[in-house]
Motif scaffolding. Structure first.
Motif, short mmCIF file in Angstrom:
data_model
loop_
_atom_site.label_atom_id
_atom_site.label_comp_id
_atom_site.label_asym_id
_atom_site.label_seq_id
_atom_site.Cartn_x
_atom_site.Cartn_y
_atom_site.Cartn_z
N THR A 169 0.83 -1.19 0.00
CA THR A 169 0.00 0.00 0.00
C THR A 169 0.87 1.25 0.00
N ASP A 170 0.24 2.39 -0.25
CA ASP A 170 0.94 3.68 -0.35
C ASP A 170 2.08 3.60 -1.36
N ALA A 171 1.76 3.03 -2.52
CA ALA A 171 2.78 2.78 -3.54
C ALA A 171 2.96 4.00 -4.44
N SER A 172 4.10 4.03 -5.08
CA SER A 172 4.41 5.03 -6.10
C SER A 172 4.69 4.29 -7.40
N ILE A 173 3.91 4.57 -8.43
CA ILE A 173 4.01 3.86 -9.70
C ILE A 173 4.67 4.78 -10.73
N ASP A 213 2.74 6.14 -13.77
CA ASP A 213 1.69 7.14 -13.53
C ASP A 213 2.07 7.95 -12.28
N PRO A 214 3.11 8.74 -12.36
CA PRO A 214 3.65 9.41 -11.17
C PRO A 214 2.76 10.52 -10.61
N GLN A 215 1.81 11.01 -11.40
CA GLN A 215 1.00 12.13 -10.94
C GLN A 215 -0.21 11.70 -10.10
N TYR A 216 -0.59 10.44 -10.21
CA TYR A 216 -1.80 9.99 -9.52
C TYR A 216 -1.49 9.58 -8.09
N ASP A 217 -2.43 9.83 -7.18
CA ASP A 217 -2.26 9.49 -5.77
C ASP A 217 -2.78 8.07 -5.52
N TYR A 218 -1.87 7.14 -5.26
CA TYR A 218 -2.24 5.76 -5.00
C TYR A 218 -2.16 5.41 -3.51
N SER A 219 -2.21 6.40 -2.65
CA SER A 219 -2.04 6.14 -1.22
C SER A 219 -3.22 5.36 -0.63
#
Length: 359
Positions: A6-10, A13-19
């Motif tokens: 969780t709370d990953a950084s992809i 797609d660096p602009q989207y918040d995947y938290s």
């Protein structure tokens, strides 16, 4: 088996918040491979801790718990008002998941979380100026805590909840307008025994940074300590409860009203049995306190003007002793017993009383 992140950084797609997303790895033990566009579940709050138990994924936020099916990634259940501080404040075992927030300590045996800290949430010991350790008798909700870590003692089948009290500077504290000094530096551990459903407050050797359970089942602590010769702070490892010596202990009962909170009762005596001498005048600095109607009574070892006369009785068995305290003023509504700095093994504490017929 899967790996959940969780709370990953992809990077694609660096602009989207995947938290708020939880991603699942590919099946078959391919823990480094993720089909991140398909195998995920999005929660309404940001997870702060993840744990697996009984084939389910438990996702914790600060004030909500989500139970997720590992195969389908569907949210099976949601529990409001049940949160966790972080990944260090949760421990999964074969006996269940134990986790903590600043207000409660919980245990999950199946799916539903249960509060197990109700009995230690608030202080039960009347705090008076006569109490030598009055600060220690506060409950889980009575002060601000930090460095909360949860682990498991396999030898004793107990969950261990380590914490430090905010406001301590070395052994000195200034908390809620109360100041003083304690020899433990504000570092403690609540131990919950699964066999007896019993809570014990233990001394922690240091402010905990992390915990580890060895292959032998020993609890290893990592914490900061100070070298007073060089005045340098460094990290040190400790075996918790790994020593061979016995330490002094303190114990207090609940406030006992025997099912009649408003009824006047007549106290006959308080009995304490042990396999060692219980004399409070042997220089061991042990203390017996009796609170009647939440007020401390005099337990001096003399007849005189004392409220209590303590008698020492040898019951006739080898190495078996009994202490009996009699109060001159026998009327009471509730009573509480406190033993402090004891070195002897106490087998039983009994209260002999007679209920009076309500008028």
């Amino acid at each position: 088996s899967y790996l959940f992140v969780t709370d990953a950084s992809i990077i694609y797609d660096p602009q989207y918040d995947y938290s708020h997303y939880i991603f699942r790895s590919m099946p078959g033990g391919r823990w480094s491979q993720f089909n991140w566009a398909v195998d995920y579940v999005r929660l309404e709050h940001k997870p702060v801790a993840l744990e697996t138990f009984n084939g389910r994924l438990f996702a914790f936020t600060e004030n909500k718990l989500f139970v997720v099916n590992q195969a389908t990634l569907e949210v099976e259940a949601t529990y409001d008002g049940v949160g966790c501080i972080g990944q260090h404040a949760i421990q999964s075992t074969a006996y269940g998941i134990c986790f903590a927030d600043h207000d409660h300590i919980y245990l999950i045996k199946e799916i539903v979380p249960e509060v197990i800290s109700s009995i230690i949430s608030k202080k039960t010991q009347p705090i008076t100026s006569e109490n030598r350790f009055s600060f220690l008798y506060k409950g889980w909700q009575d002060f601000s805590k930090e460095n909360i870590h949860v682990t498991f003692d396999n030898k004793r089948k107990s969950f261990l909840i380590f914490f430090s009290i905010q406001g301590f500077n070395g052994n000195n504290y200034s908390v809620g307008g109360q100041t003083g000094s304690l020899p433990y530096g504000g570092n403690y551990c609540w131990s919950f025994n699964l066999r007896f459903n019993r809570w014990d407050l233990l001394q922690s050797p240091t402010k905990i940074n992390s915990t580890y359970i060895s292959k032998a089942g020993d609890v290893i602590l990592s914490g900061m300590t100070v070298d007073f010769n060089s005045n340098h702070t460094y990290n040190k490892f400790f075996y918790f409860l790994g020593g061979g010596s016995e330490k002094r202990w303190s114990w207090h009962s609940k406030i006992l009203d025997f099912g009649g909170a408003t009824q006047i009762k007549r106290l006959s005596s308080v009995h304490i049995t042990s396999d060692d001498s219980l004399s409070l005048s042997d220089g061991n600095n042990a203390y017996l306190s009796i609170y009647k109607n939440k007020s401390l009574v005099d337990t001096s070892e003399s007849e005189g003007e004392a409220d209590s006369a303590i008698e020492w009785i040898n019951t006739g068995y080898d190495g078996f002793y009994s202490m009996r305290a009699k109060l001159r003023d026998k009327k009471f509504q509730n009573i509480q017993i406190l033993l402090e700095e004891m070195s002897a093994t106490v087998d039983a504490v009994g209260i002999v009383y007679t209920p009076k017929i309500p008028k």
